[in-house]
Design a protein around this motif. Structure first.
Motif, PDB file in Angstrom:
ATOM      1  N   SER A  81      24.406  28.656  37.716  1.00  0.00           N
ATOM      2  CA  SER A  81      23.786  28.893  39.017  1.00  0.00           C
ATOM      3  C   SER A  81      24.833  28.957  40.133  1.00  0.00           C
ATOM      4  O   SER A  81      24.608  29.587  41.156  1.00  0.00           O
ATOM      5  CB  SER A  81      22.760  27.807  39.331  1.00  0.00           C
ATOM      6  N   ILE A  82      25.976  28.331  39.916  1.00  0.00           N
ATOM      7  CA  ILE A  82      27.064  28.398  40.893  1.00  0.00           C
ATOM      8  C   ILE A  82      27.905  29.653  40.658  1.00  0.00           C
ATOM      9  O   ILE A  82      28.342  30.308  41.601  1.00  0.00           O
ATOM     10  CB  ILE A  82      27.955  27.135  40.797  1.00  0.00           C
ATOM     11  N   LEU A  83      28.128  29.977  39.380  1.00  0.00           N
ATOM     12  CA  LEU A  83      28.975  31.126  39.052  1.00  0.00           C
ATOM     13  C   LEU A  83      28.335  32.450  39.455  1.00  0.00           C
ATOM     14  O   LEU A  83      29.046  33.374  39.839  1.00  0.00           O
ATOM     15  CB  LEU A  83      29.275  31.150  37.551  1.00  0.00           C
ATOM     16  N   GLY A  84      27.027  32.547  39.357  1.00  0.00           N
ATOM     17  CA  GLY A  84      26.331  33.789  39.704  1.00  0.00           C
ATOM     18  C   GLY A  84      26.688  34.306  41.081  1.00  0.00           C
ATOM     19  O   GLY A  84      27.060  35.473  41.233  1.00  0.00           O
TER      20      GLY A  84
ATOM     21  N   TRP B  81      31.692  39.968  29.202  1.00  0.00           N
ATOM     22  CA  TRP B  81      33.120  39.707  28.987  1.00  0.00           C
ATOM     23  C   TRP B  81      33.944  40.977  29.210  1.00  0.00           C
ATOM     24  O   TRP B  81      34.944  40.976  29.916  1.00  0.00           O
ATOM     25  CB  TRP B  81      33.331  39.169  27.566  1.00  0.00           C
ATOM     26  N   ASN B  82      33.495  42.071  28.586  1.00  0.00           N
ATOM     27  CA  ASN B  82      34.228  43.336  28.684  1.00  0.00           C
ATOM     28  C   ASN B  82      34.243  43.883  30.105  1.00  0.00           C
ATOM     29  O   ASN B  82      35.204  44.533  30.515  1.00  0.00           O
ATOM     30  CB  ASN B  82      33.664  44.362  27.707  1.00  0.00           C
ATOM     31  N   LYS B  83      33.186  43.644  30.864  1.00  0.00           N
ATOM     32  CA  LYS B  83      33.157  44.073  32.267  1.00  0.00           C
ATOM     33  C   LYS B  83      34.231  43.318  33.061  1.00  0.00           C
ATOM     34  O   LYS B  83      34.907  43.900  33.912  1.00  0.00           O
ATOM     35  CB  LYS B  83      31.768  43.844  32.876  1.00  0.00           C
ATOM     36  N   GLY B  84      34.399  42.032  32.769  1.00  0.00           N
ATOM     37  CA  GLY B  84      35.458  41.259  33.416  1.00  0.00           C
ATOM     38  C   GLY B  84      36.835  41.814  33.096  1.00  0.00           C
ATOM     39  O   GLY B  84      37.673  41.964  33.980  1.00  0.00           O
ATOM     40  N   VAL B  85      37.062  42.146  31.817  1.00  0.00           N
ATOM     41  CA  VAL B  85      38.346  42.715  31.402  1.00  0.00           C
ATOM     42  C   VAL B  85      38.567  44.066  32.087  1.00  0.00           C
ATOM     43  O   VAL B  85      39.662  44.351  32.599  1.00  0.00           O
ATOM     44  CB  VAL B  85      38.418  42.870  29.861  1.00  0.00           C
TER      45      VAL B  85
ATOM     46  N   CYS C  39      43.443  40.280  48.445  1.00  0.00           N
ATOM     47  CA  CYS C  39      42.044  40.562  48.103  1.00  0.00           C
ATOM     48  C   CYS C  39      41.902  40.916  46.629  1.00  0.00           C
ATOM     49  O   CYS C  39      40.998  40.421  45.949  1.00  0.00           O
ATOM     50  CB  CYS C  39      41.493  41.692  48.975  1.00  0.00           C
ATOM     51  N   PHE C  40      42.787  41.766  46.109  1.00  0.00           N
ATOM     52  CA  PHE C  40      42.726  42.131  44.695  1.00  0.00           C
ATOM     53  C   PHE C  40      43.008  40.920  43.805  1.00  0.00           C
ATOM     54  O   PHE C  40      42.321  40.712  42.796  1.00  0.00           O
ATOM     55  CB  PHE C  40      43.706  43.255  44.370  1.00  0.00           C
ATOM     56  N   THR C  41      43.982  40.119  44.177  1.00  0.00           N
ATOM     57  CA  THR C  41      44.331  38.942  43.370  1.00  0.00           C
ATOM     58  C   THR C  41      43.171  37.953  43.297  1.00  0.00           C
ATOM     59  O   THR C  41      42.763  37.540  42.205  1.00  0.00           O
ATOM     60  CB  THR C  41      45.584  38.252  43.948  1.00  0.00           C
ATOM     61  N   PHE C  42      42.638  37.583  44.448  1.00  0.00           N
ATOM     62  CA  PHE C  42      41.544  36.612  44.444  1.00  0.00           C
ATOM     63  C   PHE C  42      40.242  37.241  43.956  1.00  0.00           C
ATOM     64  O   PHE C  42      39.384  36.551  43.408  1.00  0.00           O
ATOM     65  CB  PHE C  42      41.388  35.959  45.824  1.00  0.00           C
ATOM     66  N   GLY C  43      40.120  38.561  44.117  1.00  0.00           N
ATOM     67  CA  GLY C  43      38.968  39.258  43.536  1.00  0.00           C
ATOM     68  C   GLY C  43      38.983  39.177  42.017  1.00  0.00           C
ATOM     69  O   GLY C  43      37.946  38.952  41.388  1.00  0.00           O
ATOM     70  N   ILE C  44      40.151  39.352  41.415  1.00  0.00           N
ATOM     71  CA  ILE C  44      40.266  39.226  39.954  1.00  0.00           C
ATOM     72  C   ILE C  44      39.875  37.822  39.520  1.00  0.00           C
ATOM     73  O   ILE C  44      39.101  37.641  38.571  1.00  0.00           O
ATOM     74  CB  ILE C  44      41.699  39.560  39.477  1.00  0.00           C
ATOM     75  N   ILE C  45      40.398  36.828  40.227  1.00  0.00           N
ATOM     76  CA  ILE C  45      40.109  35.438  39.862  1.00  0.00           C
ATOM     77  C   ILE C  45      38.617  35.156  39.968  1.00  0.00           C
ATOM     78  O   ILE C  45      38.008  34.597  39.042  1.00  0.00           O
ATOM     79  CB  ILE C  45      40.927  34.470  40.732  1.00  0.00           C
ATOM     80  N   LEU C  46      38.006  35.542  41.082  1.00  0.00           N
ATOM     81  CA  LEU C  46      36.589  35.225  41.292  1.00  0.00           C
ATOM     82  C   LEU C  46      35.657  36.132  40.486  1.00  0.00           C
ATOM     83  O   LEU C  46      34.723  35.643  39.847  1.00  0.00           O
ATOM     84  CB  LEU C  46      36.241  35.299  42.776  1.00  0.00           C
ATOM     85  N   PHE C  47      35.888  37.442  40.515  1.00  0.00           N
ATOM     86  CA  PHE C  47      34.990  38.371  39.836  1.00  0.00           C
ATOM     87  C   PHE C  47      35.142  38.260  38.324  1.00  0.00           C
ATOM     88  O   PHE C  47      34.201  37.882  37.617  1.00  0.00           O
ATOM     89  CB  PHE C  47      35.254  39.806  40.300  1.00  0.00           C
ATOM     90  N   SER C  48      36.328  38.568  37.832  1.00  0.00           N
ATOM     91  CA  SER C  48      36.523  38.551  36.380  1.00  0.00           C
ATOM     92  C   SER C  48      36.428  37.132  35.836  1.00  0.00           C
ATOM     93  O   SER C  48      35.803  36.907  34.792  1.00  0.00           O
ATOM     94  CB  SER C  48      37.869  39.172  36.021  1.00  0.00           C
ATOM     95  N   GLY C  49      37.029  36.185  36.540  1.00  0.00           N
ATOM     96  CA  GLY C  49      36.968  34.791  36.083  1.00  0.00           C
ATOM     97  C   GLY C  49      35.547  34.282  35.939  1.00  0.00           C
ATOM     98  O   GLY C  49      35.206  33.627  34.952  1.00  0.00           O
ATOM     99  N   SER C  50      34.699  34.586  36.912  1.00  0.00           N
ATOM    100  CA  SER C  50      33.309  34.123  36.826  1.00  0.00           C
ATOM    101  C   SER C  50      32.562  34.837  35.704  1.00  0.00           C
ATOM    102  O   SER C  50      31.724  34.236  35.029  1.00  0.00           O
ATOM    103  CB  SER C  50      32.583  34.304  38.162  1.00  0.00           C
ATOM    104  N   LEU C  51      32.889  36.117  35.463  1.00  0.00           N
ATOM    105  CA  LEU C  51      32.253  36.827  34.349  1.00  0.00           C
ATOM    106  C   LEU C  51      32.669  36.232  33.003  1.00  0.00           C
ATOM    107  O   LEU C  51      31.834  36.104  32.098  1.00  0.00           O
ATOM    108  CB  LEU C  51      32.576  38.322  34.392  1.00  0.00           C
ATOM    109  N   TYR C  52      33.936  35.858  32.874  1.00  0.00           N
ATOM    110  CA  TYR C  52      34.382  35.226  31.629  1.00  0.00           C
ATOM    111  C   TYR C  52      33.625  33.922  31.387  1.00  0.00           C
ATOM    112  O   TYR C  52      33.170  33.653  30.276  1.00  0.00           O
ATOM    113  CB  TYR C  52      35.889  34.954  31.651  1.00  0.00           C
TER     114      TYR C  52
END
Length: 129
Positions: free
Chosen positions: A101-104, A39-43, A73-86
């Motif tokens: 298995s999909i989120l990984g 969670w904290n890595k996503g934040v 790229c930064f906007t969708f990176g936040i959504i995909l990277f941080s969102g998937s980590l959350y």
């Protein structure tokens, strides 16, 4: 300054503060230490790239397509990277066992978008006169 980029940064910045506080207080007793770390890595990465968006907004006056590319790229990176980590951190609480298995694989796509955003910023700076 680019209004769209600033609005995106303000939105993601506010969410990062909310998610950080939520993780520190509400999730502290719910998630495992490993889940809290995820969670904290996503934040953390959401904050980094929110600041990157703010930085990009100062260059947007040049109408440079690479600046726009980097901001997307930064906007969708936040959504995909941080969102998937959350979601990965909360997978047990939300009963998302099969979805993990999909989120990984989504997380690295978000990371790739972050990298492409930084490369876009680099190329925009090199091309600037």
């Amino acid at each position: 300054m680019n209004k769209r980029i600033i609005i995106s940064a303000a939105f993601f910045g506010a969410l990062a503060v909310i998610f950080g506080a939520f993780g520190a207080h509400a999730l502290k007793n719910i998630l495992s230490p490993y889940g809290l770390e995820i969670w904290n890595k996503g934040v953390q990465y959401q904050f980094y790239h929110t600041f990157a968006l703010l930085f990009l907004s100062t260059f947007a006056r040049y109408r440079n397509s690479l600046i726009n590319f980097a901001s997307y790229c930064f906007t969708f990176g936040i959504i995909l990277f941080s969102g998937s980590l959350y979601l990965l951190a909360l997978r047990e609480q939300l009963n998302l066992g099969g979805l993990a298995s999909i989120l990984g694989p989504i997380t690295p796509i978000g990371g790739l978008l972050f990298i492409l955003g930084w490369i876009g910023l680099l190329l925009a700076a090199v091309r600037d006169k």
